[in-house]
Write an enzyme that holds these catalytic residues in place. Structure first.
Site, PDB file in Angstrom:
ATOM      1  N   SER A  84       0.860  -1.191   0.000  1.00 17.76           N
ATOM      2  CA  SER A  84       0.000   0.000   0.000  1.00 17.76           C
ATOM      3  C   SER A  84       0.888   1.231   0.000  1.00 17.76           C
ATOM      4  CB  SER A  84      -0.890   0.018   1.241  1.00 17.76           C
ATOM      5  OG  SER A  84      -1.416   1.324   1.417  1.00 17.76           O
ATOM      6  N   HIS A 144      -1.463  -1.479  -4.143  1.00 17.57           N
ATOM      7  CA  HIS A 144      -2.696  -1.023  -3.499  1.00 17.57           C
ATOM      8  C   HIS A 144      -2.650   0.502  -3.351  1.00 17.57           C
ATOM      9  CE1 HIS A 144      -6.207  -1.616  -0.834  1.00 17.57           C
ATOM     10  NE2 HIS A 144      -5.690  -0.662  -0.076  1.00 17.57           N
ATOM     11  N   ASP A 147      -4.650   3.828  -2.039  1.00 19.31           N
ATOM     12  CA  ASP A 147      -5.695   4.290  -1.114  1.00 19.31           C
ATOM     13  C   ASP A 147      -6.169   5.681  -1.500  1.00 19.31           C
ATOM     14  OD1 ASP A 147      -6.011   2.171   0.834  1.00 19.31           O
ATOM     15  OD2 ASP A 147      -3.911   2.544   1.309  1.00 19.31           O
ATOM     16  N   MET A 187      -8.669   8.672  -0.704  1.00 17.98           N
ATOM     17  CA  MET A 187      -9.465   9.216   0.414  1.00 17.98           C
ATOM     18  C   MET A 187      -9.922  10.629   0.095  1.00 17.98           C
ATOM     19  SD  MET A 187      -7.211   7.981   3.657  1.00 17.98           S
ATOM     20  CE  MET A 187      -6.374   6.383   3.690  1.00 17.98           C
ATOM     21  N   HIS A 217      -8.511   1.385  -3.906  1.00 16.01           N
ATOM     22  CA  HIS A 217      -9.433   1.245  -2.782  1.00 16.01           C
ATOM     23  C   HIS A 217     -10.069   2.617  -2.562  1.00 16.01           C
ATOM     24  CE1 HIS A 217      -9.584   0.637   1.924  1.00 16.01           C
ATOM     25  NE2 HIS A 217     -10.776   0.781   1.401  1.00 16.01           N
ATOM     26  N   MET A 237     -12.074   5.141  -0.796  1.00 16.34           N
ATOM     27  CA  MET A 237     -12.683   5.551   0.481  1.00 16.34           C
ATOM     28  C   MET A 237     -13.275   6.931   0.260  1.00 16.34           C
ATOM     29  SD  MET A 237      -9.595   4.128   2.843  1.00 16.34           S
ATOM     30  CE  MET A 237      -8.496   4.040   1.440  1.00 16.34           C
ATOM     31  N   MET A 240     -11.707  -4.736   5.977  1.00 16.25           N
ATOM     32  CA  MET A 240     -10.884  -3.753   6.691  1.00 16.25           C
ATOM     33  C   MET A 240     -10.624  -4.266   8.106  1.00 16.25           C
ATOM     34  SD  MET A 240     -10.096  -1.345   4.641  1.00 16.25           S
ATOM     35  CE  MET A 240      -9.132  -0.449   5.865  1.00 16.25           C
ATOM     36  N   GLY A 245      -8.594   5.228   6.908  1.00 13.18           N
ATOM     37  CA  GLY A 245      -8.222   6.643   7.005  1.00 13.18           C
ATOM     38  C   GLY A 245      -6.727   6.842   7.197  1.00 13.18           C
ATOM     39  N   PHE A 246      -6.083   5.911   7.866  1.00 14.09           N
ATOM     40  CA  PHE A 246      -4.666   6.117   8.190  1.00 14.09           C
ATOM     41  C   PHE A 246      -3.902   4.798   8.137  1.00 14.09           C
ATOM     42  CE2 PHE A 246      -7.273   9.224  10.365  1.00 14.09           C
ATOM     43  CZ  PHE A 246      -6.698  10.413   9.923  1.00 14.09           C
ATOM     44  N   GLY A 247      -2.618   4.899   7.826  1.00 13.10           N
ATOM     45  CA  GLY A 247      -1.746   3.738   7.897  1.00 13.10           C
ATOM     46  C   GLY A 247      -1.228   3.568   9.326  1.00 13.10           C
ATOM     47  N   GLY A 248      -0.596   2.432   9.560  1.00 13.34           N
ATOM     48  CA  GLY A 248       0.102   2.216  10.819  1.00 13.34           C
ATOM     49  C   GLY A 248      -0.777   2.027  12.044  1.00 13.34           C
ATOM     50  N   ASP A 295      -6.887  -5.623   4.897  1.00 17.00           N
ATOM     51  CA  ASP A 295      -6.213  -4.318   4.837  1.00 17.00           C
ATOM     52  C   ASP A 295      -6.242  -3.661   6.213  1.00 17.00           C
ATOM     53  OD1 ASP A 295      -5.228  -1.822   4.113  1.00 17.00           O
ATOM     54  OD2 ASP A 295      -6.908  -1.312   2.790  1.00 17.00           O
TER      55      ASP A 295
HETATM   56  C1  DX5 Z   1      -6.140   2.486   5.597  1.00 13.80           C
HETATM   57  C2  DX5 Z   1      -5.746   1.997   4.218  1.00 13.80           C
HETATM   58  C3  DX5 Z   1      -4.695   0.969   4.205  1.00 13.80           C
HETATM   59  C4  DX5 Z   1      -3.401   1.345   4.838  1.00 13.80           C
HETATM   60  C5  DX5 Z   1      -2.977   0.158   5.610  1.00 13.80           C
HETATM   61  O1  DX5 Z   1      -7.254   3.283   5.495  1.00 13.80           O
HETATM   62  O2  DX5 Z   1      -6.876   1.461   3.548  1.00 13.80           O
HETATM   63  O3  DX5 Z   1      -4.481   0.456   2.888  1.00 13.80           O
HETATM   64  O4  DX5 Z   1      -2.377   1.704   3.956  1.00 13.80           O
HETATM   65  O5  DX5 Z   1      -1.914   0.557   6.352  1.00 13.80           O
HETATM   66  P1  DX5 Z   1      -1.073  -0.367   7.312  1.00 13.80           P
HETATM   67  O6  DX5 Z   1      -0.617  -1.552   6.521  1.00 13.80           O
HETATM   68  O7  DX5 Z   1       0.014   0.562   7.671  1.00 13.80           O
HETATM   69  O8  DX5 Z   1      -1.953  -0.739   8.473  1.00 13.80           O
HETATM   70 ZN    ZN Z   2      -6.520   0.367   1.599  1.00 16.40          ZN
END
Ligand code: DX5
Ligand code: ZN
Length: 222
Positions: free
Chosen positions: A7, A32, A34, A36, A65, A67, A136, A141-144, A174
């Site tokens: 991603s 992937h 994202d 948003m 993806h 969102m 999900m 909304g956010f990574g990590g 994801d």
């Molecule tokens: C979150 C995204 C994810 C995100 C996952 O809203 O849809 O694709 O990048 O991030 P990680 O792998 O860091 O949890």
């Molecule tokens: Zn995603």
């Protein structure tokens, strides 16, 4: 078959082509993306112009993806930009069947996404239409973010539903896919593993993609 979908949300956007190439060398087979809109989720990222540039930078399929609210408005633009797979949220579509048909009509592979709070049994009627279901395992909304444990039960339920209905859609997960969670995710039945932070977070995408994929494949055989 297990596949790793890096991603790019956690990549260095100023060096996107290099980052994607490194993740591919590490074993990533689908990218992937994202998308948003600041309405459906509390963050803003990228849209069709970046997909268009990515299309020139890699031959791997681009998994977009969405969102966003009103995804139908944007589906033609993603097709023009070169997206291969497009998934829309169950929670964002007033007429989900129509949205999935629109994606397929534009020659892309349709997917449906469910947020953590949405049960998978609600998808039953549209499962024959989809190429993939994205579960999900964090709130989008956010990574990590930290992996939500009850997602494992949803993946198992979806795998059982697929078997009962005799279907072949693929199960994607994801959010929070990382070294300490990936074995359980694979054993629950997910096969398309999206990972942002675990691939790009430490600045070594080739090395970290390879290690995560190795852990996933080991769990698959176990
Ligand atoms: C979150 C995204 C994810 C995100 C996952 O809203 O849809 O694709 O990048 O991030 P990680 O792998 O860091 O949890
Ligand atoms: Zn995603």
């Amino acid at each position: 078959m297990i596949e790793l979908l890096p991603s790019i949300l956690s990549a260095d956007f100023a060096h996107l082509a290099d980052q994607v190439a490194a993740a591919e060398r590490g074993g990533g087979t689908v990218i992937h993306v994202d998308v948003m809109d600041g309405h459906f989720v509390p963050n803003i990222t990228i849209g069709p112009p970046v997909v268009k540039s990515l299309r020139k930078a890699t031959r791997l399929p681009l998994d977009c993806h969405l969102m966003v609210e009103n995804p139908d408005e944007f589906i033609p633009a993603f097709a023009d930009a070169g997206a291969d797979w497009v998934s829309v949220h169950y929670e964002a579509c007033r007429h989900l069947h129509r949205s999935l048909e629109l994606i397929a009509h534009h020659g892309m592979k349709p997917g449906v996404v469910v947020n953590p709070a949405t049960p998978v049994h609600l998808l039953r009627e549209i499962l024959p239409m989809v190429h993939h279901v994205l579960v999900m395992s964090v709130n989008p909304g956010f990574g990590g973010q930290q992996f939500i444990e009850f997602s494992l039960r949803k993946i198992r339920e979806l795998a059982a539903l697929r078997r009962d209905l005799g279907l072949a859609f693929r199960i994607e997960v994801d959010g929070g896919v990382a070294h300490d969670t990936v074995a359980r995710i694979v054993q629950a039945g997910a096969e398309l593993l999206v990972a942002g932070n675990a691939v790009f977070g430490a600045g070594e995408p080739e090395r970290d993609a390879r290690a995560l994929l190795a852990a996933a494949r080991q769990a698959e055989g176990a």
